[in-house]
Write an enzyme that holds these catalytic residues in place. Structure first.
Site, PDB file in Angstrom:
ATOM      1  N   LYS A 163       0.867  -1.170   0.000  1.00 53.00           N
ATOM      2  CA  LYS A 163       0.000   0.000   0.000  1.00 53.00           C
ATOM      3  C   LYS A 163       0.910   1.228   0.000  1.00 53.00           C
ATOM      4  CE  LYS A 163      -4.229  -1.804   0.898  1.00 53.00           C
ATOM      5  NZ  LYS A 163      -5.492  -1.435   0.262  1.00 53.00           N
ATOM      6  N   LYS A 195     -13.665  -7.355  -5.134  1.00 51.75           N
ATOM      7  CA  LYS A 195     -13.945  -7.579  -3.713  1.00 51.75           C
ATOM      8  C   LYS A 195     -15.433  -7.888  -3.564  1.00 51.75           C
ATOM      9  CE  LYS A 195     -10.226  -4.573  -2.187  1.00 51.75           C
ATOM     10  NZ  LYS A 195      -9.823  -3.171  -2.120  1.00 51.75           N
TER      11      LYS A 195
END
Length: 309
Positions: free
Chosen positions: A128, A236
């Site tokens: 990230k 997702k």
């Protein structure tokens, strides 16, 4: 099951704060209301009518509720044994390669996570980025590349929309120096023209993530992917509205020659187990993003095990 009370189907509704479109204060009231309506209808559940029940009972504006109910119904149909799909992964005959997730933090903390993931046997690492100083993040990527080539360690980064239009090309050109597999969501969603341009011109392949959230209509999914033409999409199920919605994205992407992988979104082991079983329904060699359960210090017991990535 009223006749066999030991048969219980379980699903998880876990909206992500600030990201899910159903991250709303009345979420639990809505959940309770749908449960009551479901009980009142006294429906027979079959595999073919689950999508119909979901559409009529919940609609598209509560994606994580759809995911939870769909998981629970599939679990119930299969005898309430936490088995939603019948495939080689469930039978312990197949492993799913996953990326090692390195969470945002200080330079030292991120570097320590990288070293841990490599020693744990991961060959794909996802970092990230966008939370600390960009130069420090580049130092971490440079450190990995000094020790491991792109053939040894695949690097993915996820910017979570951190780059602005004025800086995005400079950042992408710099990131390209590190032989990256892809970058997820370099800019915030809903900037269609700029995103289409980035997907075409970026020196680092673009993967769409947040860009997909809130799109439920089949024709609109196709329009979005045809307009933007990303190299990859990241799926997702909790944020997209469950398995059937995710399957639509996969089929559309494959027709347009767009790669994809599935990622969990901070579900507990209940949701993670369901998503892992669904992921194994597809023959996809790319490492998936199913390691988020490791971020918890406490979790529900799970049949899943992470071993050598």
């Amino acid at each position: 099951d009223d006749d066999i009370p030991t048969v219980i189907g379980i699903g998880e509704c876990g909206p992500l704060s600030g990201l899910s479109i159903d991250d709303r204060p009345d979420f639990e009231d809505m959940l309770q209301s749908i449960c009551q309506e479901f009980n009142k209808l006294d429906l027979e559940i079959y595999s073919w009518n689950i999508p119909i029940i979901l559409e009529q009972l919940i609609g598209s504006q509560w994606p994580s509720l759809r995911f939870g109910f769909e998981s629970a119904m599939l679990d119930y149909l299969n005898g309430g044994k936490r088995v939603l799909f019948d495939n080689a992964f469930v039978k312990q005959q197949k492993r799913i390669p996953i990326n090692g997730l390195v969470w945002m933090g200080s330079h030292e903390a991120m570097l320590r996570q990288v070293e841990e993931k490599i020693s744990d046997g991961f060959t794909t690492i996802k970092l990230k980025i966008g939370a600390i100083d960009f130069e420090e993040e580049c130092e971490i990527l440079a450190y990995i590349r000094r020790h491991f080539s792109a053939q040894e360690i695949t690097l993915r980064v996820d910017a979570n929309g951190a780059f602005t239009a004025s800086m995005v090309y400079d950042k992408l050109n710099k990131l390209a120096e590190y032989d990256l597999h892809s970058i997820e969501q370099p800019i915030k969603p809903k900037q269609r023209e700029l995103m289409a341009e980035l997907c075409e011109k970026s020196p680092v392949p673009i993967a769409l993530d947040e860009e997909l959230i809130g799109t439920f209509d089949y024709a609109e999914k196709r329009r979005l992917l045809k307009q933007l033409k990303p190299k990859y999409i990241v799926l997702k199920p909790t944020l997209l509205g469950g398995f059937e919605q995710t399957r639509e994205w996969i089929e559309t992407a494959q027709r347009l020659d767009i790669g994809w992988w599935i990622t969990s979104a901070l579900e507990s082991n209940i949701g993670l187990n369901a998503i892992s079983q669904f992921t194994a329904e597809f023959d996809n060699a790319l490492p998936q993003g199913l390691g988020t359960g490791q971020l918890y210090h406490n979790n529900i017991p799970s049949p899943l095990l992470i071993d050598q990535g």
